[in-house]
Design a protein around this motif. Structure first.
Motif, PDB file in Angstrom:
ATOM      1  N   TYR A 188      -9.243  -2.881 -10.217  1.00  0.00           N
ATOM      2  CA  TYR A 188      -8.206  -1.908 -10.579  1.00  0.00           C
ATOM      3  C   TYR A 188      -6.939  -2.615 -11.041  1.00  0.00           C
ATOM      4  O   TYR A 188      -6.340  -2.254 -12.061  1.00  0.00           O
ATOM      5  CB  TYR A 188      -7.903  -1.006  -9.389  1.00  0.00           C
ATOM      6  N   LEU A 189      -6.528  -3.642 -10.307  1.00  0.00           N
ATOM      7  CA  LEU A 189      -5.306  -4.352 -10.672  1.00  0.00           C
ATOM      8  C   LEU A 189      -5.447  -5.083 -11.996  1.00  0.00           C
ATOM      9  O   LEU A 189      -4.479  -5.225 -12.746  1.00  0.00           O
ATOM     10  CB  LEU A 189      -4.931  -5.344  -9.568  1.00  0.00           C
ATOM     11  N   GLN A 190      -6.628  -5.532 -12.311  1.00  0.00           N
ATOM     12  CA  GLN A 190      -6.831  -6.258 -13.568  1.00  0.00           C
ATOM     13  C   GLN A 190      -6.997  -5.319 -14.751  1.00  0.00           C
ATOM     14  O   GLN A 190      -6.567  -5.620 -15.869  1.00  0.00           O
ATOM     15  CB  GLN A 190      -8.058  -7.162 -13.453  1.00  0.00           C
ATOM     16  N   ASP A 191      -7.605  -4.140 -14.499  1.00  0.00           N
ATOM     17  CA  ASP A 191      -7.884  -3.214 -15.601  1.00  0.00           C
ATOM     18  C   ASP A 191      -6.660  -2.387 -15.995  1.00  0.00           C
ATOM     19  O   ASP A 191      -6.518  -2.007 -17.162  1.00  0.00           O
ATOM     20  CB  ASP A 191      -9.033  -2.273 -15.232  1.00  0.00           C
ATOM     21  N   THR A 192      -5.809  -2.068 -15.026  1.00  0.00           N
ATOM     22  CA  THR A 192      -4.679  -1.199 -15.355  1.00  0.00           C
ATOM     23  C   THR A 192      -3.666  -1.887 -16.263  1.00  0.00           C
ATOM     24  O   THR A 192      -2.988  -1.231 -17.051  1.00  0.00           O
ATOM     25  CB  THR A 192      -3.958  -0.755 -14.072  1.00  0.00           C
ATOM     26  N   ARG A 193      -3.554  -3.213 -16.138  1.00  0.00           N
ATOM     27  CA  ARG A 193      -2.592  -3.973 -16.936  1.00  0.00           C
ATOM     28  C   ARG A 193      -1.171  -3.443 -16.756  1.00  0.00           C
ATOM     29  O   ARG A 193      -0.350  -3.470 -17.676  1.00  0.00           O
ATOM     30  CB  ARG A 193      -2.973  -3.945 -18.425  1.00  0.00           C
ATOM     31  N   TRP A 237       0.806  -1.220   0.000  1.00  0.00           N
ATOM     32  CA  TRP A 237       0.000   0.000   0.000  1.00  0.00           C
ATOM     33  C   TRP A 237       0.842   1.274   0.000  1.00  0.00           C
ATOM     34  O   TRP A 237       0.482   2.249  -0.664  1.00  0.00           O
ATOM     35  CB  TRP A 237      -0.922   0.018   1.224  1.00  0.00           C
ATOM     36  N   ILE A 238       1.941   1.302   0.723  1.00  0.00           N
ATOM     37  CA  ILE A 238       2.675   2.542   0.971  1.00  0.00           C
ATOM     38  C   ILE A 238       3.682   2.857  -0.130  1.00  0.00           C
ATOM     39  O   ILE A 238       3.845   4.013  -0.517  1.00  0.00           O
ATOM     40  CB  ILE A 238       3.394   2.471   2.332  1.00  0.00           C
ATOM     41  N   ASP A 239       4.353   1.859  -0.652  1.00  0.00           N
ATOM     42  CA  ASP A 239       5.407   2.102  -1.633  1.00  0.00           C
ATOM     43  C   ASP A 239       4.827   2.258  -3.044  1.00  0.00           C
ATOM     44  O   ASP A 239       3.776   1.721  -3.368  1.00  0.00           O
ATOM     45  CB  ASP A 239       6.415   0.945  -1.629  1.00  0.00           C
ATOM     46  N   LYS A 240       5.583   2.987  -3.864  1.00  0.00           N
ATOM     47  CA  LYS A 240       5.169   3.207  -5.256  1.00  0.00           C
ATOM     48  C   LYS A 240       5.762   2.103  -6.121  1.00  0.00           C
ATOM     49  O   LYS A 240       6.956   2.080  -6.407  1.00  0.00           O
ATOM     50  CB  LYS A 240       5.638   4.581  -5.728  1.00  0.00           C
ATOM     51  N   TRP A 241       4.925   1.185  -6.526  1.00  0.00           N
ATOM     52  CA  TRP A 241       5.382   0.068  -7.367  1.00  0.00           C
ATOM     53  C   TRP A 241       4.474  -0.176  -8.556  1.00  0.00           C
ATOM     54  O   TRP A 241       4.841  -0.877  -9.497  1.00  0.00           O
ATOM     55  CB  TRP A 241       5.458  -1.213  -6.537  1.00  0.00           C
ATOM     56  N   PRO A 300       1.374   5.590  -4.965  1.00  0.00           N
ATOM     57  CA  PRO A 300       1.078   4.418  -4.135  1.00  0.00           C
ATOM     58  C   PRO A 300      -0.421   4.123  -4.116  1.00  0.00           C
ATOM     59  O   PRO A 300      -1.265   4.996  -4.341  1.00  0.00           O
ATOM     60  CB  PRO A 300       1.587   4.831  -2.752  1.00  0.00           C
ATOM     61  N   LEU A 301      -0.755   2.872  -3.842  1.00  0.00           N
ATOM     62  CA  LEU A 301      -2.165   2.474  -3.800  1.00  0.00           C
ATOM     63  C   LEU A 301      -2.909   3.119  -2.638  1.00  0.00           C
ATOM     64  O   LEU A 301      -4.138   3.253  -2.691  1.00  0.00           O
ATOM     65  CB  LEU A 301      -2.264   0.950  -3.689  1.00  0.00           C
TER      66      LEU A 301
END
Length: 447
Positions: free
Chosen positions: A133-138, A86-90, A95-96
């Motif tokens: 969100y995780l599936q749509d962003t690809r 959640w916190i880190d930008k990956w 970040p999420l």
């Protein structure tokens, strides 16, 4: 405006060097980075590490740059054990926790959605919004379970942070002028480069320039003796020099037009040149080289009372200067057929530099009944990883034996002498009696 002398603000350069050093403290395995990790970071990033009340000045400078480093850092997923979900930008550019603030779990790592086969498993996610969100962003990067998570620097395409990329992010940006590459073109002499840079910034010391700075003087053009001396007049309006522009326009088959201030005149001239890229560059270079000749004619008339040169003399001088410069860059200017034709039509004679003759290196045979040892050493830097080697041959050139070895982290000089030392210690060169040298080994050449 950007495009000047290339002198950077020292404050920005210092901050960029500090940022690069801070990046190394988080990513390097060196002894110094290990100490910083043990003393301050404790396996955290700089922005997550707690401030030290008695920290060194270097550490305090790192903490001042923590938000700058955090904004430019992106986690590259390996096994997912070090990156916080959640916190880190990956994923993406934020970040999420900024997208789903009500779902944030500070301590949750990414590896909770990586299955035993090292693949993403979004079926473990209960929240439908996050799963969608995780599936749509690809944008999900492929994990690599064989490697740990690592940090990537976004301005360098997720590579390591460099001083150049850090400086480019720190400094204040201004619009780039459209003439900076042309002014510093390698076909100009450095003196002409500097003169053109001053001319485009309206810093040539004309009478008009002096008057604007409070000097009271009677101004007169020293070439035509009829108008007030200004940069615009000398370059484009002086009757003693306008014939040069007419002839240049005839050479490049364009219509001569009334000239504007320097930057607008160059743009107008460039737009009228219907030539290939190199031909257009050549036309602009001749345009600017004429300005330098005009300024030299003005200085000769003012300080030496020399009459204005004939336009043909100016053009011949321009052609000779450009011909000499192009001769140094012959391969890049003569390979294009259309450019070579244009050079010929303009009377630009190219004299390519003579080719360099190869230097023949021979192995010289030793005297009969003697053996010869050749050794060499090399390093990837001074000092960097290095190695050495050597071989023995008899007076017929027949190979007898050879060796190679690593000299670890040293200079190339050390590697070469180590090769001699190794042979001396292994084969007893130092202990060979002088009267038996003819039947033993002899070092006769060190490369």
């Amino acid at each position: 405006m950007e495009g000047g002398l290339g002198i950077h603000c020292l404050k920005d350069v210092n901050l960029a060097c500090q940022a690069k050093l801070a990046w190394r403290s988080m990513t390097s395995n060196s002894c110094w980075a290990s100490f910083m990790n043990f003393r301050y970071l404790h396996n955290n990033t700089i922005w997550d590490a707690k401030p030290a009340h008695e920290g060194s000045c270097i550490w305090k400078s790192f903490k001042k740059l923590q938000f700058f480093l955090k904004d430019g850092t992106h986690w590259i997923i390996g096994n997912g054990e070090n990156t916080r979900f959640w916190i880190d930008k990956w994923l993406g550019d934020q970040p999420l926790c900024h997208i789903f603030p009500h779902l944030t779990n500070t301590h949750q790592k990414i590896n909770w959605i990586i299955n035993a086969h090292g693949e993403w498993d979004t079926s473990l996610i209960d929240n439908p919004l996050l799963k969608s969100y995780l599936q749509d962003t690809r944008l999900l990067p492929c994990p690599d379970p064989s490697k740990p998570d690592s940090l990537g620097w976004e301005p360098n395409d997720l590579g390591p942070a460099t001083v150049k990329t850090c400086w480019d992010e720190i400094r204040s940006h201004s619009p780039k002028v459209n003439w900076h590459k042309l002014v510093w073109h390698p076909l100009f002499l450095p003196r002409v480069n500097l003169f053109l840079w001053r001319a485009f910034h309206k810093k040539t010391p004309t009478d008009e320039w002096s008057t604007q700075r409070g000097f009271s003087l009677a101004s007169r053009c020293h070439l035509c003796h009829t108008h007030i001396e200004s940069e615009l007049h000398i370059f484009f309006e002086c009757e003693a020099l306008t014939a040069v522009w007419d002839q240049l326009a005839l050479w490049f088959k364009v219509n001569p037009s009334r000239m504007l201030p320097l930057e607008q005149s160059l743009s107008q001239w460039s737009a009228s040149l219907h030539l290939p890229r190199q031909g257009k560059t050549l036309g602009k270079i001749m345009f600017l080289q004429c300005l330098d000749e005009f300024w030299k004619a003005r200085n000769e008339a003012k300080f030496n009372e020399t009459p204005p040169p004939h336009p043909s003399h100016i053009l011949n001088t321009v052609r000779k200067s450009i011909s000499d410069s192009i001769s140094l860059h012959h391969s890049s200017w003569s390979s294009n057929t259309s450019t070579a034709t244009l050079l010929t039509s303009l009377g630009l004679t190219i004299h390519p530099s003579p080719p360099k003759l190869p230097i023949e290196v021979k192995w010289l045979k030793p005297e009969p009944n003697w053996n010869k040892l050749n050794v060499d050493g090399a390093a990837m830097g001074n000092p960097r990883p290095s190695g050495a080697g050597g071989l023995f041959r008899d007076h017929h050139g027949i190979f007898l034996l050879g060796f190679s070895c690593s000299t670890k982290h040293n200079t190339n000089t050390f590697a070469e002498f180590f090769a001699l030392y190794r042979e001396d210690s292994h084969y007893g060169l130092h202990s060979t009696p002088p009267h038996k040298i003819h039947s033993g080994l002899r070092v006769t050449q060190l490369l």
